[in-house]
Design an enzyme around this catalytic site. Structure first.
Site, PDB file in Angstrom:
ATOM      1  N   ASP A   1       0.873  -1.171   0.000  1.00 26.25           N
ATOM      2  CA  ASP A   1       0.000   0.000   0.000  1.00 26.25           C
ATOM      3  C   ASP A   1       0.909   1.219   0.000  1.00 26.25           C
ATOM      4  O   ASP A   1       1.600   1.492   0.991  1.00 26.25           O
ATOM      5  CB  ASP A   1      -0.889  -0.027   1.242  1.00 26.25           C
ATOM      6  N   VAL A   2       0.945   1.956  -1.102  1.00 21.08           N
ATOM      7  CA  VAL A   2       1.896   3.057  -1.223  1.00 21.08           C
ATOM      8  C   VAL A   2       1.561   4.219  -0.298  1.00 21.08           C
ATOM      9  O   VAL A   2       2.333   5.176  -0.204  1.00 21.08           O
ATOM     10  CB  VAL A   2       2.009   3.554  -2.683  1.00 21.08           C
TER      11      VAL A   2
ATOM     12  N   TYR B   1      -8.606  14.227  -6.878  1.00 24.40           N
ATOM     13  CA  TYR B   1      -7.696  13.691  -7.889  1.00 24.40           C
ATOM     14  C   TYR B   1      -6.780  14.785  -8.419  1.00 24.40           C
ATOM     15  O   TYR B   1      -5.553  14.614  -8.502  1.00 24.40           O
ATOM     16  CB  TYR B   1      -8.532  13.086  -9.016  1.00 24.40           C
TER      17      TYR B   1
ATOM     18  N   LYS C   1      -2.718  15.224  -8.160  1.00 24.12           N
ATOM     19  CA  LYS C   1      -1.941  15.199  -9.402  1.00 24.12           C
ATOM     20  C   LYS C   1      -1.169  16.506  -9.622  1.00 24.12           C
ATOM     21  O   LYS C   1      -0.072  16.485 -10.189  1.00 24.12           O
ATOM     22  CB  LYS C   1      -2.869  14.923 -10.584  1.00 24.12           C
TER      23      LYS C   1
ATOM     24  N   THR D   1      -8.676   2.427 -20.224  1.00 27.92           N
ATOM     25  CA  THR D   1      -8.083   1.417 -19.347  1.00 27.92           C
ATOM     26  C   THR D   1      -9.139   0.648 -18.557  1.00 27.92           C
ATOM     27  O   THR D   1      -8.791  -0.248 -17.801  1.00 27.92           O
ATOM     28  CB  THR D   1      -7.122   2.068 -18.348  1.00 27.92           C
TER      29      THR D   1
END
Length: 322
Positions: free
Chosen positions: A59-60, A151, A155, A186
Site C-alpha cells: 500500500d503506497v 484527484y 496530481k 483502461t
C-alpha cells in the site's frame, strides 16, 4: 550483463499492467506492486509469458511498506534501474460530496506514494550514477477539472514533484519523467469511486473514459510512456486533448477556469441525501441505473468495458491502479 530491474507501483491492472508488460517485452525483470494479492495473482498470470515478473503486496500510502518493498526487490532481483509510479485512485463527484478522507486517500496515494518511492530508490541510483524514474500524473494535474477535485489536488502535487526532481537530478545520470496523460481506455470507470448523485456521475464519466474521440488506446499510451522514461525525457504528454488543454490553460488560465465553470453546470447536481459522501464503485453505480440508461451507457462504454476485461479491472478489491 544482467537484465535491468524495474519496479512498477500500481502494476496489477490498467495502465500499470501495460507498462509492466512493455518493460518485460524490452528485456527488464519487473516487480509489480498493488494493495490486493488477488489482483496481483491475476496480473502475474497475464504477465509471466512476457518475461520474469514478481509481485508484492504494498500500500503506497504506508511509508514502512514502501521501504520493505524496495528492500525486497533489491534482495530478490537486484538494484532497481527503473521506477514507474502509476498507483492511483479516481474519485468522481462534486466538491460538496468530498470529505477530508477522500483528499487524504488521493494525496497519500498519488503524491506521497511517488515521493516516498522515489526517495527509497534514489540512494542506490545515486551511488550507481544511473536510473530512470517515471511519475504518471494527469492532465488533471495541469488543468483542474470539476467533479475530480481530490484527484486534481494530488496530481498537481505530483507534477510539481516530478518536474522539480528532474531539475534537481540534472547531471547525475538519473532522470525524472513527468507523464501527463489525458483520458485513456483502461477500464478505470469500473473501479473509480463515485460520490454525490452516484449513478448520474457514473453515467457521464464512464462514456468520457471510453469513447474513442475522447480517449487514447492504453496500449499505445504504455508504449509512449516507456519510450519516454527509458530515454530520460523530462515530459511525456499524451492525447491531443491533453496537449491542447495544457497550452490553452498556460496562455489563458482565467478563461480556462471560466470555461470549466460552464462545464460544471452541465454535470450532475450534488445529491442532498446523507449518503452523498459515500463512495461507490462504477460497477455498483451502474447496477442502479434505469434499464434504458443502463443500455445506453453500456453502448457508450463498450470500448472501456472491453479494456476492463483485458486489463484486470474486473476484480473485487480496491487495489490501486488506473
Amino acid at each position: 550483463m544482467d537484465a535491468p530491474v524495474a519496479l512498477v507501483a500500481g502494476g496489477s491492472r490498467g495502465l500499470g499492467l501495460l507498462i509492466a508488460r512493455e518493460l518485460l517485452d524490452r528485456g527488464h525483470r519487473v516487480t509489480v506492486c498493488a494493495r490486493s494479492a488477488a489482483d496481483l495473482d491475476r496480473a502475474v498470470s497475464l504477465l509471466s509469458a512476457h518475461g520474469p515478473v514478481e509481485a508484492a503486496v504494498c500500500d503506497v500510502r504506508e511509508p514502512e511498506q514502501i521501504s520493505a518493498l524496495v528492500r525486497r526487490v533489491e534482495e530478490r532481483q537486484g538494484p532497481i534501474d527503473v521506477l514507474v509510479s502509476v498507483a492511483g485512485v479516481i474519485q468522481v463527484g462534486p466538491a460538496s460530496s468530498m470529505t477530508d478522507q477522500h483528499y487524504r486517500d488521493a494525496v497519500d496515494t498519488m503524491l506521497w506514494g511517488p515521493v516516498r518511492l522515489a526517495n527509497a530508490v534514489l540512494p542506490g541510483m545515486r551511488a550507481r550514477g544511473r536510473g530512470r524514474i517515471g511519475t504518471v500524473t494527469s492532465i488533471g494535474g495541469k488543468v483542474s477539472a470539476p467533479h475530480l477535485l481530490p484527484y486534481s489536488v494530488a496530481k498537481f502535487g505530483a507534477v510539481g514533484f516530478a518536474e522539480g526532481l528532474a531539475a534537481d537530478l540534472a547531471g547525475t545520470g538519473i532522470t525524472s519523467t513527468t507523464i501527463v496523460p489525458g483520458l485513456m481506455r483502461t477500464g478505470s470507470h469500473e473501479r473509480a469511486h463515485f460520490t454525490g448523485s452516484q449513478q448520474a456521475e457514473y453515467a457521464w464519466f464512464g462514456p468520457a473514459a471510453s469513447l474513442p474521440l475522447l480517449t487514447m488506446s492504453a496500449e499505445r499510451a504504455a508504449r509512449k510512456i516507456v519510450d519516454g522514461v527509458l530515454s530520460g525525457r523530462p515530459h511525456v504528454v499524451l492525447t491531443p486533448m491533453a496537449k491542447v488543454g495544457t497550452r490553452v490553460h498556460g496562455l489563458a488560465p482565467s478563461s480556462t477556469v471560466r470555461l470549466l465553470g460552464v462545464m460544471n453546470r452541465l454535470l450532475p447536481d450534488p445529491a442532498a441525501d446523507r449518503d452523498a459522501h459515500r463512495a461507490r464503485t462504477g460497477r455498483d453505480a451502474r447496477r442502479d441505473l434505469s434499464p434504458l440508461a443502463s443500455r445506453t451507457v453500456a453502448v457508450l462504454t463498450a470500448l472501456g468495458s472491453r479494456a476492463a476485461r483485458r486489463l484486470n479491472q474486473r476484480g473485487v478489491s480496491r487495489a490501486t491502479g488506473r
